[in-house]
Design a protein around this motif. Sequence first.
Motif, PDB file in Angstrom:
ATOM      1  N   ALA A 163      92.541  -6.242  50.862  1.00  0.00           N
ATOM      2  CA  ALA A 163      92.912  -5.248  49.849  1.00  0.00           C
ATOM      3  C   ALA A 163      92.393  -5.659  48.468  1.00  0.00           C
ATOM      4  O   ALA A 163      91.844  -4.841  47.719  1.00  0.00           O
ATOM      5  CB  ALA A 163      94.426  -5.064  49.823  1.00  0.00           C
ATOM      6  N   VAL A 164      92.556  -6.930  48.135  1.00  0.00           N
ATOM      7  CA  VAL A 164      92.058  -7.424  46.843  1.00  0.00           C
ATOM      8  C   VAL A 164      90.542  -7.318  46.789  1.00  0.00           C
ATOM      9  O   VAL A 164      89.959  -6.905  45.771  1.00  0.00           O
ATOM     10  CB  VAL A 164      92.519  -8.888  46.631  1.00  0.00           C
ATOM     11  N   ALA A 165      89.877  -7.671  47.887  1.00  0.00           N
ATOM     12  CA  ALA A 165      88.414  -7.580  47.929  1.00  0.00           C
ATOM     13  C   ALA A 165      87.951  -6.141  47.774  1.00  0.00           C
ATOM     14  O   ALA A 165      86.925  -5.866  47.133  1.00  0.00           O
ATOM     15  CB  ALA A 165      87.901  -8.163  49.243  1.00  0.00           C
ATOM     16  N   LEU A 166      88.701  -5.198  48.350  1.00  0.00           N
ATOM     17  CA  LEU A 166      88.364  -3.784  48.241  1.00  0.00           C
ATOM     18  C   LEU A 166      88.397  -3.333  46.779  1.00  0.00           C
ATOM     19  O   LEU A 166      87.467  -2.678  46.292  1.00  0.00           O
ATOM     20  CB  LEU A 166      89.360  -2.970  49.074  1.00  0.00           C
ATOM     21  N   VAL A 167      89.448  -3.707  46.068  1.00  0.00           N
ATOM     22  CA  VAL A 167      89.584  -3.324  44.659  1.00  0.00           C
ATOM     23  C   VAL A 167      88.500  -3.978  43.814  1.00  0.00           C
ATOM     24  O   VAL A 167      87.875  -3.336  42.950  1.00  0.00           O
ATOM     25  CB  VAL A 167      90.984  -3.702  44.139  1.00  0.00           C
ATOM     26  N   LEU A 168      88.241  -5.250  44.057  1.00  0.00           N
ATOM     27  CA  LEU A 168      87.200  -5.958  43.308  1.00  0.00           C
ATOM     28  C   LEU A 168      85.824  -5.347  43.563  1.00  0.00           C
ATOM     29  O   LEU A 168      85.004  -5.224  42.652  1.00  0.00           O
ATOM     30  CB  LEU A 168      87.194  -7.440  43.671  1.00  0.00           C
ATOM     31  N   ILE A 201      85.134  -2.200  44.341  1.00  0.00           N
ATOM     32  CA  ILE A 201      85.043  -0.935  43.598  1.00  0.00           C
ATOM     33  C   ILE A 201      84.776  -1.195  42.124  1.00  0.00           C
ATOM     34  O   ILE A 201      83.949  -0.531  41.492  1.00  0.00           O
ATOM     35  CB  ILE A 201      86.332  -0.123  43.796  1.00  0.00           C
ATOM     36  N   ALA A 202      85.466  -2.195  41.556  1.00  0.00           N
ATOM     37  CA  ALA A 202      85.295  -2.507  40.131  1.00  0.00           C
ATOM     38  C   ALA A 202      83.877  -2.992  39.839  1.00  0.00           C
ATOM     39  O   ALA A 202      83.238  -2.564  38.871  1.00  0.00           O
ATOM     40  CB  ALA A 202      86.313  -3.560  39.714  1.00  0.00           C
ATOM     41  N   VAL A 203      83.365  -3.891  40.673  1.00  0.00           N
ATOM     42  CA  VAL A 203      82.007  -4.420  40.458  1.00  0.00           C
ATOM     43  C   VAL A 203      80.977  -3.313  40.618  1.00  0.00           C
ATOM     44  O   VAL A 203      80.010  -3.220  39.849  1.00  0.00           O
ATOM     45  CB  VAL A 203      81.734  -5.575  41.450  1.00  0.00           C
ATOM     46  N   PHE A 206      73.747  -4.934  39.963  1.00  0.00           N
ATOM     47  CA  PHE A 206      74.126  -6.165  40.654  1.00  0.00           C
ATOM     48  C   PHE A 206      74.777  -5.863  42.012  1.00  0.00           C
ATOM     49  O   PHE A 206      74.562  -6.570  42.997  1.00  0.00           O
ATOM     50  CB  PHE A 206      75.089  -6.963  39.785  1.00  0.00           C
ATOM     51  N   ALA A 207      75.535  -4.783  42.056  1.00  0.00           N
ATOM     52  CA  ALA A 207      76.236  -4.429  43.293  1.00  0.00           C
ATOM     53  C   ALA A 207      75.271  -4.131  44.434  1.00  0.00           C
ATOM     54  O   ALA A 207      75.553  -4.452  45.591  1.00  0.00           O
ATOM     55  CB  ALA A 207      77.151  -3.224  43.048  1.00  0.00           C
ATOM     56  N   SER A 208      74.136  -3.518  44.119  1.00  0.00           N
ATOM     57  CA  SER A 208      73.184  -3.179  45.177  1.00  0.00           C
ATOM     58  C   SER A 208      72.611  -4.419  45.853  1.00  0.00           C
ATOM     59  O   SER A 208      72.116  -4.352  46.984  1.00  0.00           O
ATOM     60  CB  SER A 208      72.044  -2.327  44.607  1.00  0.00           C
ATOM     61  N   ASP A 209      72.678  -5.567  45.175  1.00  0.00           N
ATOM     62  CA  ASP A 209      72.169  -6.812  45.755  1.00  0.00           C
ATOM     63  C   ASP A 209      73.169  -7.475  46.699  1.00  0.00           C
ATOM     64  O   ASP A 209      72.855  -8.513  47.301  1.00  0.00           O
ATOM     65  CB  ASP A 209      71.807  -7.808  44.640  1.00  0.00           C
ATOM     66  N   LEU A 210      74.364  -6.899  46.810  1.00  0.00           N
ATOM     67  CA  LEU A 210      75.403  -7.498  47.650  1.00  0.00           C
ATOM     68  C   LEU A 210      75.403  -6.963  49.072  1.00  0.00           C
ATOM     69  O   LEU A 210      76.298  -7.284  49.857  1.00  0.00           O
ATOM     70  CB  LEU A 210      76.782  -7.258  47.018  1.00  0.00           C
ATOM     71  N   GLN A 211      74.405  -6.153  49.407  1.00  0.00           N
ATOM     72  CA  GLN A 211      74.326  -5.569  50.744  1.00  0.00           C
ATOM     73  C   GLN A 211      74.373  -6.611  51.863  1.00  0.00           C
ATOM     74  O   GLN A 211      75.013  -6.396  52.901  1.00  0.00           O
ATOM     75  CB  GLN A 211      73.046  -4.729  50.868  1.00  0.00           C
ATOM     76  N   ALA A 254      81.204  -2.641  46.970  1.00  0.00           N
ATOM     77  CA  ALA A 254      80.404  -2.722  45.743  1.00  0.00           C
ATOM     78  C   ALA A 254      79.101  -1.942  45.898  1.00  0.00           C
ATOM     79  O   ALA A 254      78.683  -1.202  44.994  1.00  0.00           O
ATOM     80  CB  ALA A 254      80.114  -4.184  45.402  1.00  0.00           C
ATOM     81  N   VAL A 255      78.466  -2.074  47.066  1.00  0.00           N
ATOM     82  CA  VAL A 255      77.213  -1.348  47.320  1.00  0.00           C
ATOM     83  C   VAL A 255      77.467   0.156  47.347  1.00  0.00           C
ATOM     84  O   VAL A 255      76.703   0.943  46.783  1.00  0.00           O
ATOM     85  CB  VAL A 255      76.593  -1.823  48.647  1.00  0.00           C
ATOM     86  N   LEU A 256      78.552   0.575  48.002  1.00  0.00           N
ATOM     87  CA  LEU A 256      78.859   2.003  48.104  1.00  0.00           C
ATOM     88  C   LEU A 256      79.046   2.632  46.728  1.00  0.00           C
ATOM     89  O   LEU A 256      78.419   3.660  46.407  1.00  0.00           O
ATOM     90  CB  LEU A 256      80.129   2.195  48.943  1.00  0.00           C
ATOM     91  N   ILE A 257      79.895   2.038  45.913  1.00  0.00           N
ATOM     92  CA  ILE A 257      80.162   2.600  44.583  1.00  0.00           C
ATOM     93  C   ILE A 257      78.938   2.459  43.687  1.00  0.00           C
ATOM     94  O   ILE A 257      78.630   3.345  42.874  1.00  0.00           O
ATOM     95  CB  ILE A 257      81.381   1.909  43.943  1.00  0.00           C
ATOM     96  N   GLY A 258      78.204   1.355  43.820  1.00  0.00           N
ATOM     97  CA  GLY A 258      77.018   1.150  42.987  1.00  0.00           C
ATOM     98  C   GLY A 258      75.923   2.166  43.272  1.00  0.00           C
ATOM     99  O   GLY A 258      75.228   2.615  42.348  1.00  0.00           O
ATOM    100  N   GLN A 259      75.753   2.544  44.540  1.00  0.00           N
ATOM    101  CA  GLN A 259      74.682   3.473  44.893  1.00  0.00           C
ATOM    102  C   GLN A 259      75.057   4.928  44.632  1.00  0.00           C
ATOM    103  O   GLN A 259      74.252   5.710  44.136  1.00  0.00           O
ATOM    104  CB  GLN A 259      74.311   3.296  46.369  1.00  0.00           C
ATOM    105  N   TYR A 260      76.291   5.294  44.988  1.00  0.00           N
ATOM    106  CA  TYR A 260      76.667   6.709  44.921  1.00  0.00           C
ATOM    107  C   TYR A 260      77.535   7.045  43.718  1.00  0.00           C
ATOM    108  O   TYR A 260      77.599   8.202  43.303  1.00  0.00           O
ATOM    109  CB  TYR A 260      77.404   7.111  46.209  1.00  0.00           C
TER     110      TYR A 260
END
Length: 492
Positions: free
Chosen positions: A25-30, A32-34, A41-46, A217-223
Amino acid sequence: MPPSVPSLPRRVAHILRTSLFVQVAVALVLGIAVGKLWPGFASDLQPLGDGFTRLIKTIISPLVFCVVVVGIAKAGDLKAFGRIGLKALIWFEVASTLALVIGLLAANVVQPGSGMHVDPATLDSAAVDAKTGGGHLPSTTEFIVNALPTSFIGAFAENSLLQVLILACLVGAALLHLGHTRVPRVLPAIEQAQEIIFAIVGFVMRLAPIAVFGAMAVLIGQYGLGVIKTYAKLIVLCYVAAALFIALLAIALKALTGLSLWKFLRYIREEMLLALGTASTESVMPRVMQKLRKAGARDDAVGLVLPTGYSFNLDGASLYLSIGTLFIAQAVGVDLSLGQQITVVLVLMLTSKGMAGIPGSAFLALSATAASLGAIPAGAVALLLGVDRIMDSMRVVTNLLGNCVAVFAVSRWEGALDIDKAKKVLGGEVVPEAEEEPAPAPAAEDAAVEEPVVEEPVVKEPAVKEPVVKEPAVKEPVVKEPAVKEPVAEVS
């Protein structure tokens, strides 16, 4: 002195350290924030999410093989296994057809695409080809032929669940035919391999929070979050339709087994959150299989129904495809007749069965449906490119719950479900591991209670005289000596 209560920071640290649900749950929130703050930067976390999914996929095939073989061998009845498979297919067809009908009814009532007036010529159909990788859905004949393995090792190397299932059924049937006396070491070896695989699952699951963080992070960063505003009506409709379908699943589960779907959802909350974060039901398949077995479902039912459901029971995908087809038609101004909508259901009943494991399978199924109708431009499928990833959460939850309910329902139908144990486990009254651990304690108490019973053997001393009383019986062979003389007489 009363025991000291740990401070709040220590309690929080303990929960973070021990609860996988809280970690995810904490990772999910983090994530989304990132993704929102640093999309580049988020797109590099794929690789974080992809790496975790790869590790899980390496475990699925051998785990399914071991569970199915052990289930068949221990059940001792290959006919029962065949009945489970047939009943599972019947359940899958009914459930997925119901999902398709609910989706069509919801889209007709709400009409999420009406008023958009999209010109298909302005859509980039090449983007759909890029999404699907130029692939295609197999025909019914191809689907059946591809389910048959061409190599024992190849089925595991290609991670083809249906091929692995067929191999497992053959091995299990062979073990039943040969019997444990002729191959006494094979089944224990497979059981030990199964325990090793479950241990590996435990190791890999420790990486789950990292995988969820990277995937979100990738999902929110891309879309971004703007997509939700653009397709709000469609998104809300899909999720409401999924909630309605899940409510029907809950009613069916309660009526057939007496179990609560809400309690089951709480029981697998860690796996559900992980599936949501990674947008993949495969990432939680090993853990869900383990939990279903602990909740009273028999090994052979779990080993056959759950993996087969990954190919035949895509309830969430069926909902999305039926709603998506009508959304596209409404967006480009095409009014589908009742006959055409029935055709949509029939086509999707076939195309949805071959979707598992194919990149961009939803778009391939939508394209095939549009082509069969002849009224919707194939390029109009590109309308759903921006929202498809947002729908993953709905598909994942519905598919996973649909398959789990199928395991319980088919197990109950076949008499392969321990209802009492399931109610205790889902209600949190008894954890399966806790049921086994206290066993030694009563044994120790019983030993202490049995100390006065030691006198009973002394009381039973007369029983020792019984063999003495039976001494005359020893003379019986002596009485039978004349019988020995009979062959002597015959010799003479």
